[in-house]
Design an enzyme around this catalytic site. Structure first.
Site, PDB file in Angstrom:
ATOM      1  CB  VAL A   1      -0.078  30.927 -19.881  1.00  0.00           C
ATOM      2  CG1 VAL A   1      -0.666  31.179 -18.503  1.00  0.00           C
ATOM      3  CG2 VAL A   1      -1.079  30.177 -20.755  1.00  0.00           C
TER       4      VAL A   1
ATOM      5  CG  HIS B   1     -15.705  -4.423 -48.242  1.00  0.00           C
ATOM      6  ND1 HIS B   1     -15.595  -3.049 -48.261  1.00  0.00           N
ATOM      7  CD2 HIS B   1     -16.980  -4.715 -48.659  1.00  0.00           C
ATOM      8  CE1 HIS B   1     -16.749  -2.539 -48.674  1.00  0.00           C
ATOM      9  NE2 HIS B   1     -17.604  -3.519 -48.918  1.00  0.00           N
TER      10      HIS B   1
ATOM     11  N   GLY C   1       0.978  -0.492 -10.038  1.00  0.00           N
ATOM     12  CA  GLY C   1       0.434  -0.044 -11.332  1.00  0.00           C
ATOM     13  C   GLY C   1       0.885   1.331 -11.792  1.00  0.00           C
TER      14      GLY C   1
ATOM     15  CB  CYS D   1       0.285   3.382 -16.808  1.00  0.00           C
ATOM     16  SG  CYS D   1      -0.651   2.365 -17.918  1.00  0.00           S
TER      17      CYS D   1
HETATM   18  C1  LIG Z   1      -3.209  11.516 -18.081  1.00  0.00           C
HETATM   19  C2  LIG Z   1      -2.231  10.566 -18.712  1.00  0.00           C
HETATM   20  C3  LIG Z   1      -2.669   9.704 -19.688  1.00  0.00           C
HETATM   21  C4  LIG Z   1      -1.778   8.801 -20.260  1.00  0.00           C
HETATM   22  N1  LIG Z   1      -2.235   7.966 -21.235  1.00  0.00           N
HETATM   23  C5  LIG Z   1      -1.381   7.118 -21.832  1.00  0.00           C
HETATM   24  C6  LIG Z   1      -1.844   6.210 -22.808  1.00  0.00           C
HETATM   25  O1  LIG Z   1      -3.027   6.169 -23.130  1.00  0.00           O
HETATM   26  N2  LIG Z   1      -0.945   5.367 -23.377  1.00  0.00           N
HETATM   27  C7  LIG Z   1       0.379   5.377 -23.024  1.00  0.00           C
HETATM   28  O2  LIG Z   1       1.158   4.599 -23.577  1.00  0.00           O
HETATM   29  N3  LIG Z   1       0.849   6.226 -22.091  1.00  0.00           N
HETATM   30  C8  LIG Z   1      -0.002   7.086 -21.486  1.00  0.00           C
HETATM   31  N4  LIG Z   1       0.459   7.917 -20.499  1.00  0.00           N
HETATM   32  C9  LIG Z   1       1.887   7.844 -20.128  1.00  0.00           C
HETATM   33  C10 LIG Z   1       2.122   6.640 -19.189  1.00  0.00           C
HETATM   34  O3  LIG Z   1       1.272   6.744 -18.074  1.00  0.00           O
HETATM   35  C11 LIG Z   1       3.575   6.614 -18.764  1.00  0.00           C
HETATM   36  O4  LIG Z   1       4.401   6.632 -19.903  1.00  0.00           O
HETATM   37  C12 LIG Z   1       3.878   5.351 -17.958  1.00  0.00           C
HETATM   38  O5  LIG Z   1       3.085   5.285 -16.798  1.00  0.00           O
HETATM   39  C13 LIG Z   1       5.355   5.304 -17.576  1.00  0.00           C
HETATM   40  O6  LIG Z   1       5.597   4.133 -16.877  1.00  0.00           O
HETATM   41  P1  LIG Z   1       6.771   4.046 -15.793  1.00  0.00           P
HETATM   42  O7  LIG Z   1       6.736   2.634 -15.319  1.00  0.00           O
HETATM   43  O8  LIG Z   1       8.016   4.604 -16.362  1.00  0.00           O
HETATM   44  O9  LIG Z   1       6.355   5.057 -14.630  1.00  0.00           O
HETATM   45  P2  LIG Z   1       5.066   5.267 -13.739  1.00  0.00           P
HETATM   46  O10 LIG Z   1       3.863   4.675 -14.330  1.00  0.00           O
HETATM   47  O11 LIG Z   1       5.041   6.731 -13.422  1.00  0.00           O
HETATM   48  O12 LIG Z   1       5.378   4.437 -12.430  1.00  0.00           O
HETATM   49  C14 LIG Z   1       6.406   4.774 -11.571  1.00  0.00           C
HETATM   50  C15 LIG Z   1       6.139   4.108 -10.230  1.00  0.00           C
HETATM   51  O13 LIG Z   1       7.282   4.269  -9.409  1.00  0.00           O
HETATM   52  C16 LIG Z   1       6.859   4.605  -8.089  1.00  0.00           C
HETATM   53  N5  LIG Z   1       7.989   5.304  -7.482  1.00  0.00           N
HETATM   54  C17 LIG Z   1       8.540   6.479  -7.848  1.00  0.00           C
HETATM   55  N6  LIG Z   1       9.623   6.733  -7.118  1.00  0.00           N
HETATM   56  C18 LIG Z   1       9.771   5.704  -6.258  1.00  0.00           C
HETATM   57  C19 LIG Z   1      10.721   5.365  -5.264  1.00  0.00           C
HETATM   58  N7  LIG Z   1      11.790   6.132  -5.030  1.00  0.00           N
HETATM   59  N8  LIG Z   1      10.549   4.223  -4.563  1.00  0.00           N
HETATM   60  C20 LIG Z   1       9.495   3.416  -4.809  1.00  0.00           C
HETATM   61  N9  LIG Z   1       8.569   3.666  -5.743  1.00  0.00           N
HETATM   62  C21 LIG Z   1       8.725   4.788  -6.472  1.00  0.00           C
HETATM   63  C22 LIG Z   1       5.618   5.442  -8.306  1.00  0.00           C
HETATM   64  O14 LIG Z   1       4.796   5.450  -7.148  1.00  0.00           O
HETATM   65  C23 LIG Z   1       4.968   4.688  -9.470  1.00  0.00           C
HETATM   66  O15 LIG Z   1       4.138   3.661  -9.011  1.00  0.00           O
HETATM   67  C24 LIG Z   1      -0.415   8.802 -19.877  1.00  0.00           C
HETATM   68  C25 LIG Z   1       0.022   9.666 -18.871  1.00  0.00           C
HETATM   69  C26 LIG Z   1      -0.872  10.533 -18.285  1.00  0.00           C
HETATM   70  C27 LIG Z   1      -0.382  11.446 -17.197  1.00  0.00           C
END
Ligand SMILES: Cc1cc2nc3c(=O)[nH]c(=O)nc-3n(C[C@H](O)[C@H](O)[C@H](O)COP(=O)(O)OP(=O)(O)OC[C@H]3O[C@@H](n4cnc5c(N)ncnc54)[C@H](O)[C@@H]3O)c2cc1C
Length: 465
Positions: free
Chosen positions: A236, A444, A39, A42
């Site tokens: 800051v 509406h 997961g 996100c």
């Molecule tokens: C506080 C917060 C709130 C957010 N709210 C929203 C929102 O409401 N809506 C929205 O659209 N976006 C939101 N985001 C942004 C969203 O979480 C990210 O854009 C999204 O998770 C990106 O997805 P991803 O699959 O690229 O990476 P990630 O979700 O970061 O997943 C990457 C995965 O890769 C794994 N990984 C990394 N390196 C390796 C490796 N070498 N080998 C094996 N596994 C690895 C990690 O453990 C992780 O599970 C939010 C972010 C934060 C921090």
């Protein structure tokens, strides 16, 4: 050594959605995830837990305002342990849900640190042992982590990131949030609702700086009304920890030195790409400050190596952008036609109170792009459902091209902004015009019908103000 069509490094929204779609398309797929659960950011420390807390904050705000709705509510207490435990239950339920969807679509997954190991190979390291996966196509979806500021390292007790602030045992009395982007303003909104005295410090001249300027001004006005202190244009220059928490020194926008004390500090100053130690040095992939350049089908300069999600250069770091990028890549790998992802069609939602939903060009960007710009604005004060909800601050701003009435951008701040944005996304996707949209019937009384007035306001034909 099993041979796969697709190997995906990372199980965040970019990785797990790509994996499920690859499974649906009949591609033999494996996911490598360093964590013991699926997961990514996100689900575990981003979108989902923050939205759970925002929902709880919203319910609490309604309870606090009960008298206005005719309820006499006394002695309401927040049981923070229960709030946090509901958040964790929701996260766990959805992580199990992804495992179920993997099984359903015959997607395999292994735990370990994945690395690109040359064409068609991924090495997986776990507990000091390394194994190899062979795959015709490799997707790197390793995501992002919170950035810190020079000399200010999170200790996850007093100086927090999005991870540690989601594990606080108590509601802090005071909180300084450094950074007024989506992450910063969402946490500010949550803790303000739960009674924390929140101060935001933002280096740029306005809050939510990627939004239209009028949205930023409206948010600052609303936050100040809620009692959140906002300093924009400030630098800051130091953070000192002490027995009481932290003391932050900064220069305000007039260059005056100031200090502030708080129990906790949240660093929300952007996110760095997690591309170190992923084997990219063995590839021809082009990197810029850690972010990876890709073509229209998300392939890097190294044939067969794709990059998806938060690590992609020039794309917004959003879960739904990552999901669609993953779908485009595996659809292409399956040999099926796909589409180009346009940055101007990515919806942006900030789930603070008031909510923000936007898509397409801001007024300034449209002018800079050479359009003859015509805008319209409809305030929620003219929307009856917003009044029923007791939430009629904010507005819908529509940016259009004067020549053909093409809708170029929509910027909403106010009730259900993140939900009614769906219509804005559809009109941009289908390249609709102001006239198409103002002639479409809106039900509406809904908050959604404010969209109809928003489009009509470009022609000066709004009904309700
Ligand atoms: C506080 C917060 C709130 C957010 N709210 C929203 C929102 O409401 N809506 C929205 O659209 N976006 C939101 N985001 C942004 C969203 O979480 C990210 O854009 C999204 O998770 C990106 O997805 P991803 O699959 O690229 O990476 P990630 O979700 O970061 O997943 C990457 C995965 O890769 C794994 N990984 C990394 N390196 C390796 C490796 N070498 N080998 C094996 N596994 C690895 C990690 O453990 C992780 O599970 C939010 C972010 C934060 C921090």
């Amino acid at each position: 050594m099993a041979k796969y069509d697709v190997a995906i490094i990372g199980s965040g929204p970019g990785g797990y959605v790509a994996a499920i779609r690859a499974g649906e398309l009949g591609l033999k797929t494996v996911v490598v995830e360093k964590d013991p659960y699926l997961g990514g950011t996100c689900l575990h420390v981003g979108c989902i837990p923050t939205k759970v807390l925002l929902h709880h904050a919203d319910v609490y705000d309604h309870i606090k305002n009960g008298a206005e709705l005719g309820f006499e509510i006394n002695g309401v207490k927040v049981n923070w342990t229960n709030v946090m435990s509901r958040k964790s239950k929701i996260v766990t339920k959805h992580a199990k849900g992804i495992e179920f969807l993997f099984k359903k679509n015959k997607v395999e997954w292994v735990q370990g640190w994945g690395k690109y190991d040359g064409p068609g190979r991924v090495s997986v390291e776990k507990d000091g042992k390394t194994s190899t996966i062979e795959a015709n196509n490799i997707l790197l979806v390793s995501g992002s982590e919170a950035r810190s500021l020079p000399g200010i390292e999170p200790d996850h007790k007093t100086i927090l990131t999005n991870r540690s602030i989601l594990e606080l045992p108590d509601i802090p009395k005071t909180l300084i949030v450094v950074g007024a982007g989506a992450v910063g303003v969402e946490f500010a909104s949550i803790y303000n609702s739960f009674g924390t005295q929140v101060t935001i410090l933002e280096a740029l001249p306005r809050m939510v700086p990627v939004e239209d300027e009028e949205i930023s001004l409206e948010l600052e006005k609303a936050y100040k009304k809620k009692g959140i202190n906002v300093f924009t244009g400030c630098a800051v220059d130091g953070v000192k920890k002490d027995a009481k928490g932290v003391t932050v020194s900064f220069k305000d926008k007039d260059g005056k030195a100031q200090t502030l004390q708080a129990e906790k500090l949240l660093l929300a100053v952007g996110r760095k790409a997690m591309t170190d130690n992923c084997g990219l040095e063995k590839s021809k992939a082009k990197l810029e400050r850690g972010f990876v350049h890709v073509n229209e089908v998300m392939e890097t300069a190294e044939p067969g190596l794709f990059a998806i999600g938060d690590i992609v250069a020039g794309m917004p770091q959003l879960a739904h952008a990552a999901m669609m990028e993953g779908i485009v890549a595996v659809t292409h790998i399956a040999g099926k036609p796909t589409h180009k992802i346009l940055k101007t069609r990515v919806p942006n939602c900030t789930y603070c109170e008031p909510q923000i939903g936007s898509i397409g060009l801001t007024e300034k960007q449209a002018k800079e792009a050479g359009y003859s710009v015509k805008t319209g604005k409809f305030p929620f004060v003219g929307n009856s459902k917003a009044t029923i909800l007791g939430n009629h601050g904010g507005f819908i701003k529509v940016v259009s091209d004067e020549k053909y009435g093409e809708v170029l951008g929509i910027h909403i701040i106010g009730p259900y902004a993140t939900e009614i944005l769906s219509e804005a996304a559809a009109v941009l996707h289908l390249e609709g015009t102001i006239d198409d949209m103002m002639n479409m019937m809106h039900a509406h009384p809904t908050v959604w019908e404010a969209m109809g007035d928003g489009f009509a306001s470009v022609r000066g034909l709004q009904i309700n103000v």
